[in-house]
Design an enzyme around this catalytic site. Structure first.
Site, PDB file in Angstrom:
ATOM      1  CG  ASP A 103      30.328  33.187  35.738  1.00 22.88           C
ATOM      2  OD1 ASP A 103      31.183  32.977  34.843  1.00 22.88           O
ATOM      3  OD2 ASP A 103      30.636  33.233  36.950  1.00 22.88           O
ATOM      4  CD  GLU A 168      36.553  33.260  36.336  1.00 16.03           C
ATOM      5  OE1 GLU A 168      37.770  33.339  36.563  1.00 16.03           O
ATOM      6  OE2 GLU A 168      35.764  34.210  36.572  1.00 16.03           O
TER       7      GLU A 168
HETATM    8  N1  BES Z   1      38.757  37.672  34.141  1.00 14.17           N
HETATM    9  C1  BES Z   1      39.034  37.506  35.528  1.00 14.17           C
HETATM   10  C2  BES Z   1      40.441  37.032  35.797  1.00 14.17           C
HETATM   11  C3  BES Z   1      41.480  38.118  35.724  1.00 14.17           C
HETATM   12  C4  BES Z   1      41.335  39.246  36.506  1.00 14.17           C
HETATM   13  C5  BES Z   1      42.564  37.972  34.925  1.00 14.17           C
HETATM   14  C6  BES Z   1      42.281  40.238  36.452  1.00 14.17           C
HETATM   15  C7  BES Z   1      43.497  38.955  34.877  1.00 14.17           C
HETATM   16  C8  BES Z   1      43.353  40.101  35.632  1.00 14.17           C
HETATM   17  C9  BES Z   1      38.080  36.492  36.111  1.00 14.17           C
HETATM   18  O1  BES Z   1      36.789  36.605  35.604  1.00 14.17           O
HETATM   19  C10 BES Z   1      37.972  36.700  37.598  1.00 14.17           C
HETATM   20  O2  BES Z   1      37.665  37.760  38.035  1.00 14.17           O
HETATM   21  N2  BES Z   1      38.234  35.671  38.354  1.00 14.17           N
HETATM   22  C11 BES Z   1      38.069  35.673  39.777  1.00 14.17           C
HETATM   23  C12 BES Z   1      38.350  34.273  40.242  1.00 14.17           C
HETATM   24  C13 BES Z   1      38.095  34.053  41.715  1.00 14.17           C
HETATM   25  C14 BES Z   1      36.632  34.069  41.996  1.00 14.17           C
HETATM   26  C15 BES Z   1      38.702  32.747  42.129  1.00 14.17           C
HETATM   27  C16 BES Z   1      39.020  36.670  40.416  1.00 14.17           C
HETATM   28  O3  BES Z   1      40.177  36.798  39.985  1.00 14.17           O
HETATM   29  O4  BES Z   1      38.602  37.337  41.355  1.00 14.17           O
HETATM   30 ZN    ZN Z   2      36.752  36.787  33.666  1.00 10.28          ZN
END
Ligand code: BES
Ligand code: ZN
Length: 478
Positions: A103, A168
């Site tokens: 997603d 996710e």
């Molecule tokens: N790929 C990101 C996670 C990430 C962001 C890792 C920045 C390292 C640095 C992931 O897709 C993401 O954005 N996750 C969300 C999770 C939230 C909805 C709980 C986030 O971090 O905002």
């Molecule tokens: Zn991500």
């Protein structure tokens, strides 16, 4: 099995030769707008799951789409399926579990994109498009690796278990339960876990990542009048929900980033001296921040404090207000009901439940002090846990060798400020080490406009993921 290095020269040549084919695969993935937060696009998220299934099935993997039932906050809509796939069942080989998400964040051209967001557009050796780096590029990376081995006639070094989810970006709804339910079934023989869903810190040096922050996400709704009102007629006669809300939101965090929730910082583990030293050798400059944000609006002037703000301390961000007037022009409305959204990025040793209690108490207190006759409700929308591991495990050693082989340098060991809620769940359910092995760069613009992935990161990324699998297949367990 022969040494990892003996496979690399023909494998890497094959990967280079398949470059256009791999780019086409990513183009197809990016062209499916699988935005998990937009219920109207849910069929596209499901289409993306089927796309993965057909790509993997064509390569001989065994693929299942696991349904998760209705979405808790939208019971008329089904959650997108989890793609569970397995490639190889050789008991003499190690088994590696990889996770990624199919997603993406929303994207509209009018947000300021220079190109159509759901079209992969190549320019200056970069590929622009929503999901290119987060996380379709890395997910395609695993599939590309399988294909490159087949076409080069090289035996795949491990059994690969794949778990790709479609929620996710919305807090990984439903996946936790599946992970724990499958720990002694589908995930049973996993020897180690690898997640490719983050980025290098800067633009030139590869990293391996051993920590993530958690994310507790809240909404606060204030409502009063039965319908929107004319401010000329009713302004000054009634309590305005938007005024109450702005006061509450401004009581959460100060402009210099200080969290104003009493007791919250007491939940944060103190920084040890040893830990403090790890920040001294990380390759990062304030210019990296300026380049990535396109502005010099930094809260801290030194690199160490800046990195610590991102990895090591909690932060509170305000995201938006639902129901507020936001169109161009000057509408003299008093909105009847507004919902503010904010989140807290959490770190060791903050427990989500303790964070919720402090936040709820503080918001209730702020509202009570306003003496307003409106109604206020605070809700937790989702909470993802932080994760902190040790980068000295053999799983990390394999990734260090792979990085050195492909990029010619030792990777920096980093933590991250973002969240991948299921990382800790995989660690706890399987009892195995989890490694974060990123493909993209720090300036890729994940979640932002003009998200991109450099072609070199994509192609060398396929080599890095492949080399990792070869090294992890033979790495000595310590
Ligand atoms: N790929 C990101 C996670 C990430 C962001 C890792 C920045 C390292 C640095 C992931 O897709 C993401 O954005 N996750 C969300 C999770 C939230 C909805 C709980 C986030 O971090 O905002
Ligand atoms: Zn991500």
């Amino acid at each position: 099995m022969s040494s990892p290095e003996s496979a690399f020269s023909s494998l890497f040549k094959e990967i280079d030769g398949l470059k256009e084919h791999f780019i086409t695969r990513l183009s197809k993935a990016v062209s499916i707008p699988s935005v998990s937060s937009d219920l109207t696009l849910r069929p596209k998220v499901v289409e993306m799951a089927h796309f993965l299934k057909s790509e993997l099935t064509a390569l001989g993997a065994a693929v299942e789409l696991r349904e998760l039932g209705p979405q808790p906050d939208a019971p008329d809509t089904q959650l997108p399926p989890i793609v569970l796939a397995r490639y190889g069942v050789d008991t003499s080989k190690r088994t590696i579990l990889v996770y990624g998400h199919y997603d993406v964040q929303p994207a509209l051209i009018e947000d300021g994109w220079a190109t159509e967001p759901f079209e992969l557009v190549q320019k200056d050796d970069k590929m622009y498009g929503r999901g290119s780096t987060d996380d379709k590029g890395p997910v395609m990376g695993w599939i590309n690796s399988i294909e490159a081995h087949q076409k080069a006639g090289i035996e795949f070094p491990v059994n690969l278990i794949m778990c790709f989810e479609g929620m996710e970006e919305y807090g990984s709804e439903g996946l936790d339960d599946l992970i724990f339910a499958e720990k002694d079934k589908f995930f049973k023989d996993a020897d180690a876990v690898c997640i490719s869903d983050n980025y290098w810190l800067g633009t030139t040096k590869p990293v391996l990542t051993y920590g993530l922050r958690g994310c507790s996400y809240y909404s606060v709704t204030v409502e009063g009048p039965a319908a929107d009102l004319h401010s000329g007629v009713f302004g000054g006669m009634v309590s305005e929900p938007m005024i109450d809300l702005v006061h509450i939101l401004s009581g959460l965090v100060s402009p210099d980033g200080k969290i104003l929730v009493p007791g919250l910082m007491d939940l944060v583990a103190p920084v040890t001296e040893e830990e403090s030293k790890t920040y001294d050798t990380i390759e990062y400059e304030m210019n990296d921040l300026y380049a990535a944000t396109g502005a010099k609006t930094n809260l801290h002037d030194d690199v160490k404090r800046t990195l610590m703000a991102r990895w090591r301390y909690p932060t509170l961000s305000l995201h938006g207000v639902e129901g507020a007037f936001s169109a161009p022009g000057a509408k003299t409305v008093i909105p009847a009901k507004v919902t503010g959204k904010f989140s807290i990025r959490t770190v060791p040793d903050m427990q989500p439940h303790d964070v919720d209690e402090l936040v709820f108490a503080h918001v209730n207190d702020l509202f009570t002090k306003l003496g307003s006759k409106n109604k206020m409700e605070i809700k937790l929308l989702h909470d993802g846990k932080w994760w902190l591991s040790s980068p000295s495990h053999w799983n990390f050693e394999a990734a260090k060798k792979a990085t050195k082989t492909v990029w010619g340098v030792d990777p920096d060991l980093t933590r991250e400020g973002g969240s991948i809620p299921v990382t800790l769940s995989f660690e706890q359910a399987t009892g195995k080490n989890v490694l974060l092995l990123p493909v993209g760069r720090g300036d890729d613009g994940a979640h932002s406009i003009n998200e991109k992935l450099d072609i070199s990161n994509y192609i060398e990324g396929v080599k890095t993921l492949s080399a990792y699998l070869h090294y992890v297949a033979v790495e000595k367990m310590e």
